[in-house]
Design a protein around this motif. Structure first.
Motif, short mmCIF file in Angstrom:
data_model
loop_
_atom_site.label_atom_id
_atom_site.label_comp_id
_atom_site.label_asym_id
_atom_site.label_seq_id
_atom_site.Cartn_x
_atom_site.Cartn_y
_atom_site.Cartn_z
N TYR A 262 0.84 -1.20 0.00
CA TYR A 262 0.00 0.00 0.00
C TYR A 262 0.87 1.24 0.00
CZ TYR A 262 -3.70 -3.27 1.14
OH TYR A 262 -4.58 -4.31 1.09
N ASP A 263 0.21 2.38 -0.21
CA ASP A 263 0.93 3.64 -0.04
C ASP A 263 1.05 3.94 1.45
OD1 ASP A 263 1.24 4.18 -2.76
OD2 ASP A 263 -0.77 5.05 -2.90
N CYS B 51 -4.06 8.16 -1.94
CA CYS B 51 -3.13 7.11 -1.54
C CYS B 51 -3.89 5.81 -1.33
CB CYS B 51 -2.43 7.49 -0.23
SG CYS B 51 -1.27 8.82 -0.42
N THR C 198 -4.73 2.98 0.60
CA THR C 198 -4.59 2.94 2.05
C THR C 198 -5.16 1.65 2.65
OG1 THR C 198 -4.80 5.35 2.12
CG2 THR C 198 -5.18 4.18 4.18
N VAL D 207 4.33 10.69 0.91
CA VAL D 207 4.31 9.67 -0.13
C VAL D 207 4.31 10.32 -1.51
CG1 VAL D 207 2.86 7.88 -1.17
CG2 VAL D 207 3.23 7.91 1.31
N GLN D 208 3.58 11.42 -1.62
CA GLN D 208 3.45 12.09 -2.92
C GLN D 208 4.56 13.12 -3.19
OE1 GLN D 208 -0.49 13.49 -2.22
NE2 GLN D 208 -1.48 11.59 -2.87
N THR E 35 -5.91 10.05 3.85
CA THR E 35 -4.91 9.54 2.88
C THR E 35 -5.61 8.95 1.66
OG1 THR E 35 -4.77 7.44 4.06
CG2 THR E 35 -3.12 9.08 4.59
N LYS F 112 4.63 2.81 2.08
CA LYS F 112 5.60 3.90 2.04
C LYS F 112 5.51 4.74 3.31
CE LYS F 112 5.29 4.00 -2.95
NZ LYS F 112 4.05 4.09 -3.75
#
Ligand SMILES: Nc1nc2c(ncn2[C@@H]2O[C@H](COP(=O)(O)OP(=O)(O)OP(=O)(O)O)[C@@H](O)[C@H]2O)c(=O)[nH]1
Ligand SMILES: [Mg+2]
Lengths: 458, 630
Positions: B8-9, B31, B33, B396-397, B26, B150
């Motif tokens: 997952y993110d 993301c 999630t 993450v982004q 998120t 992440k």
């Protein structure tokens, strides 16, 4: 960077000489103009010009001092901001009044080393001097801190603490009403807040009165005159003050109590303490005097240690020399008019030559040398001018006044039905300002008070 | 037995109030999630009081909503009573408080989570974090499933090494007898995080049919309830339910006093630090011995349950003592206790180990939020949850973090207090913790935060458009009041007489009139209505902004003065040990907290103004040197 406007006394204080107040910041010119009376308005002045006029409290019309005002516009000034310097003629009392007056406006007192800091941050001081700048800030802050600590023990501080405690109780009560609206604690009313604020204002007025009479703190570098009996300590005091304040006799043990006098030496204010000669004695009264001498010695910023040149060094004096090794001492070898027996080589081994002054008080010789030695120590920065002590006094008065006006606003608000949470803003400000006087940080004490004063919970 | 179960993110661990907000944020920010929680039946559970809001806490719910969070919307749909508190005080401290149907609240939150794209909900007990080279890479559950991510957000509430204590009884447990999380706590300790032991407690629940309400005082909700969410327009259809007020009796006090030797609070069985603002009844009676009685509120826990929460009677006394205590209270003489009260101890992460983004300094990619950070309260948890979620997603982004200022939101105050000063007891928000209380009002949370929520991607276009419209209309109306003058004509004088204030001598603009304490916006409307239609919220905004302009400006000025300190960043690689002239205490405190700005540094305890001056000079030096190198 936007800065507020700051002011401080920038030369050592002296009674005869000129003391300069430096003002720096975007409003420096406007702020000085507010209290300055002259032919032409200051705002119209060109940069780097000097103007003659008077500092006047325009509200009361009181004329405070005759001054020369120098205008230096940024960036061509010490701090690279607009800087105005006020040269005051009237000595300590008037300088203090001028500064006081400035601080009633939008000017605040500079922090220790703040001019230098600004000069640096604005690129006026070279990079290589960064560490020196830091040292100035550190030294001055530490000194200010020591002074604050000293004051924190005094009676002023006890009274402020009590006042703050009453305010924090009031605040806790208001906060509980706000944060626990459904709790069964007494509802806070505007009338109640008003009475409390008014009581606090009365107390601040009392504090201000004693502050202005100079009772909060005596000014001057504490300078103790010490030595064995009969060496000429009281004669020294009389010579420096040019008065016959202390009794001089040829009987050892004449001075029994500490005698205090104020003098200025080359513009440096000294608080002189003449003390009883230090020796072993069976006389009860003299013993007490010797005890007091030791206390004065411990508290002194500067020590004038007097010897009789016509006698060999005594064991007691060797002991004193040792005890005072880390202190600011000037050794005076007196009675040079008589045949000399004192072992000068021994003295020069123990004390730097420039710290030893030979004089004859009877013939009034060596006085200039003594004054030069005092100035040298002072300007080398070894004895910090107590303008910090002094400024902290000015700062106290300014803070007390601000606290008073905040409470005044709170009282007014309470009268006009302003909600309690808004009144609280002013009460809190007063409380914080009083805290600054005694160096008490804001911390968690309001929350502590809430939870110890009220029983809350789910 | 381990196996890779998914990638997952972001993984959020624990679906309490913090976890739900974090995971929803998120997922909505794009993301992928995973939300893992020990028991799917306990999502967004309220293990203690069935209420949300109140001073400061209610403000926070409004802020979470203004950022695009869910707590406000959900309580608006599931409240059984709504009250606006502090209405007699200034607008800054008006505070909304709802009694929740705690079961309905939970169900609704679960539905929301299940219906959200990018969000996977799964039951599982996380026992270990996967950390490589100081970076958090994933988690391992009790069943051996390895989930990679992440970023990981830990929102485990009071479950870490939870222990319930009641009289002589003591056992490992999460709240409400849920399974505690024992191994995860060990894993965190092994990774090098510093933990503390805190304690909290809850009162007993009693059966409604065994309460004699005639001996208590009714506490109804507001006739016209207000809402938490700026999106809510309608109240639930059902009637509001009242709460009831009663008091402890002298007998209650003597029962407690004669059983103090059995109280874990005093026997030494409790090692954790409890909150001062939420003491147990035994604590209150010992500490405030001269107080003859204490308030108790009886609060329904929901519509479809007979359980009542006894607010004010939090206790860890033995069960039998709890029952006799209850029965000594007027109205509860015959009461049946359905669940007993208890104290719970748990591990919390020392929050000064966090960046203001709520990421741990020690382990990159690991965020913590909620009660695990030493706070108490659902609202404080939700607030941290959404912020940790936002920052995890942005990390993450590859985007800049979002940090709220103290002058911007109670959430900013909360997080700054936690990460800069830490906390010696479970932390509760109070309005007095905010130095800019007048700016952080209940009514202007949207003005403060909705543009940010929109920028982040949690506020829909539609809502943003409405917000802008509101803002514009308010500004226009203020402008109109500034421009419009009224003459001392009869209908004006009559309005002023009715308002109880002096009549006009000269033509005066409406703003000046509104500044009079006696005159309200409604009064002005009666003589000069706005040409465009304004909602009640808009009118309120106009009134507050004008009436309190003086005080508001004072605070804005203060903020402005400190702004440059807040904006002055401290570089990451600063070595405080090398800063010449800094006091030793300041060196060590700063090296521990690693503040991001001079403003934050100035709030670190043990750092004084001289240290800050020195730091400023040093930074200037540092910047010039680094610039010269380039
Ligand atoms: N010949 C000579 N006599 C001096 C000189 N200075 C002071 N004296 C005399 O020394 C004696 C003592 O002087 P004081 O000033 O009273 O000495 P003191 O140190 O204050 O003495 P105690 O108070 O007793 O400790 C007096 O008789 C002075 O006149 C000097 O320079 N030369
Ligand atoms: Mg003498």
């Amino acid at each position: 960077m936007i800065h507020d406007t700051i002011a401080a006394i920038s030369t050592p204080l002296g009674e005869g000489g000129i003391a300069v107040i430096r003002v720096s910041g975007p409003e420096a010119i406007a702020e000085v103009e507010r209290v300055f009376q002259s032919k032409k308005p200051l705002s119209a002045a060109a940069t780097h010009t000097v103007h003659y006029g008077f500092i006047v409290n325009k509200e009361t019309g009181e004329r405070i001092d005759e001054v020369l005002v120098t205008v230096m516009k940024g960036p061509r000034s010490f701090t690279a901001e607009d800087v105005v310097e006020i040269g005051c003629h009237g000595g300590i009392v008037s300088v203090k009044k001028v500064l006081d007056l400035l601080l009633t406006g939008r000017t605040r007192i500079a922090e220790p080393g703040e001019f230098t800091k600004r000069a640096f941050l604005n690129g006026r001081i070279d990079l290589s001097q960064a560490e020196a700048v830091i040292d100035v800030i550190r030294a001055k802050s530490d000194r200010a801190y020591q002074i604050a600590m000293k004051q924190a023990e005094g009676s002023l501080s006890a009274r402020i603490k009590k006042l703050r405690h009453e305010l924090v109780e009031l605040m806790a009560h208001i906060e509980v009403n706000i944060d626990y609206p459904e709790h069964d604690v007494e509802e806070m009313t505007n009338a109640f807040i008003r009475t409390r604020c008014e009581a606090a204002i009365t107390e601040i007025d009392r504090l201000l009165k004693s502050a202005e009479q100079g009772k909060i703190m005596r000014e001057g570098i504490v300078t103790a005159i010490v030595g064995r009996p009969n060496v000429g300590k009281s004669s020294l005091l009389n010579t420096l003050t040019q008065e016959n304040k202390a009794i001089v006799t040829d009987i050892p043990g004449t001075t029994r109590d500490v005698i205090e006098e104020y003098v200025t030496v080359n513009g440096i204010p000294l608080r002189l303490l003449d003390t009883a000669g230090i020796r072993e004695t069976s006389d009860v009264v003299e013993q007490i005097g010797v005890e007091k001498s030791r206390t004065a010695l411990a508290e002194a910023d500067l020590i004038l240690l007097v010897f009789n040149g016509s006698e060999p060094i005594h064991e007691d004096e060797r002991l004193l020399l040792e005890q005072l090794a880390d202190r600011n001492v000037i050794v005076i070898v007196n009675k040079t008019d008589l045949p000399q027996q004192l072992e000068m080589e021994e003295l020069t081994r123990r004390i730097d030559a420039e710290r030893i002054v030979r004089m004859s008080l009877q013939e009034e010789s060596g006085i200039d040398e003594l004054e030069a030695a005092i100035s040298a120590i002072f300007f080398s920065g070894q004895v910090e001018s107590n303008d910090l002590t002094y400024v902290s006094n000015v700062r106290h008065i300014a803070l007390l006044k601000q606290a008073k006006s905040a409470l005044g606003e709170a009282t007014e608000a309470a009268e006009s039905f302003v909600p309690i949470d808004m009144i609280q803003i002013d009460v809190r400000r007063a409380w914080e300002q009083l805290g600054e006087v005694i160096g008490d940080s804001v911390g968690d004490s309001l929350l502590d008070q809430i939870f110890s004063q009220f029983c809350l919970g789910k | 037995m381990g196996y890779v179960a998914g990638e997952y993110d972001v993984i959020v661990i624990g679906a309490g109030h913090a976890g739900c907000e974090a995971a929803l944020a998120t997922a909505r920010m794009g993301c992928n999630t995973l939300l893992l929680t020990i028991n799917l039946d306990m999502i967004a559970f309220m293990p203690c009081n069935p209420s949300i809001g109140g001073p400061a806490k209610g403000h926070v719910v409004r802020e979470v909503d203004a950022l695009g969070g869910e707590m406000g919307r959900h309580i608006d749909k599931t409240f059984i009573q709504m009250r606006m508190l502090n209405t007699g005080k200034g607008p800054a401290v008006h505070a909304l408080r709802a009694q929740a149907d705690k079961f309905q609240y939970q169900h609704l939150m679960k539905e929301t989570i299940e219906a959200t794209d990018n969000l996977t909900l799964r039951q599982g007990m996380v026992e270990e974090l996967i950390v490589e080279d100081g970076v958090c890479k994933g988690v391992v559950t009790k069943t051996g499933a390895q989930y990679m991510a992440k970023a990981v957000v830990l929102t485990t509430g009071t479950y870490l090494r939870g222990k319930i204590i009641m009289g002589e009884l003591m056992y490992e447990s999460g709240p409400n007898n849920q399974q505690p999380s024992i191994k995860l706590s060990e894993s965190l300790r092994q990774l090098g995080l510093e933990l503390v032991r805190f304690k909290t407690g809850t009162p007993p629940r009693v059966h409604k049919d065994t309460i004699d309400f005639s001996k208590t005082e009714i506490q109804p909700g507001d006739a016209e309830p207000k809402f938490f969410s700026y999106e809510t327009t309608e109240a639930p259809k059902e009637e509001q339910l009242p709460c009831w007020l009663t008091y402890t009796s002298p007998e209650t006090h003597s029962i407690i006093n004669s059983n103090l030797h059995r109280a874990p609070m005093f026997s030494g069985a409790i090692e954790g630090t409890g909150p001062r603002y939420c003491p147990s009844i035994e604590d209150k009676i010992v500490r405030f011995a001269d107080k003859p009685k204490h308030q108790l509120f009886l609060e329904p826990e929901g519509r479809n349950t007979s359980e009542y929460y006894v607010q004010g009677l939090s206790t860890s006394m033995p069960e039998d003592v709890q029952l006799s205590m209850l029965r000594s209270v007027p109205g509860l003489e015959k009461v049946e206790m359905m669940r007993n009260g208890y104290a719970i101890e748990y591990d919390a992460v020392v929050p000064t180990q966090l960046w203001p983004t709520l990421e741990t300094k020690l382990i990159s990619g690991l965020f913590t939020a909620g009660q695990i950070n030493g706070t108490s309260g659902y609202e404080e948890a939700a607030a941290q949850g959404i912020m940790a979620g936002i920052n995890a997603a942005r990390k993450v982004q590859g985007k800049e973090p979002v940090i709220l200022e103290r002058s911007q939101a109670y959430i900013g105050v909360l997080i700054d207090d936690l990460v800069t000063k830490g906390t010696a007891e479970p932390y509760r928000l109070l309005t007095s913790r905010a130095e800019y209380r007048l700016l952080l009002r209940h009514d202007n949370a949207d003005l403060r935060l909705t543009p940010l929520g929109h920028e982040i991607g949690l506020i829909s276009e539609e809502r943003h458009r409405k917000f802008l419209e509101k803002k514009e209309r308010v500004e226009q109306e203020i402008e109109r009041l500034k421009q419009t003058k009224v003459k001392p004509e009869e209908h004006v004088q009559q309005m002023l007489r009715e308002a109880g204030t002096v009549e006009l001598n000269n033509a005066t603009d409406l703003i000046t009139l509104l500044k009079r304490p006696e005159v309200s916006y409604a009064h002005l409307e009666s003589i000069s209505p706005s040409p465009v239609e304004l909602t009640d919220e808009m009118k309120e905004q106009v009134e507050i902004q004008i009436k309190y302009a003086g005080y508001i400006e004072k605070q804005l000025l203060q903020v402005e003065r400190l702004r440059k300190m807040e904006q002055k960043r401290i570089p990451d690689d600063i070595v405080y040990e090398d800063v010449h002239g800094l006091a030793n205490e300041a060196k060590s405190r700063l090296a521990k907290i690693r503040p991001l700005s001079i403003g934050q540094a100035s709030r670190v305890s043990g750092v004084n103004p001289a240290d800050i001056s020195i730091l400023l000079v040093y930074l200037e030096h540092y910047n010039q040197v680094t610039a010269a190198k380039k």
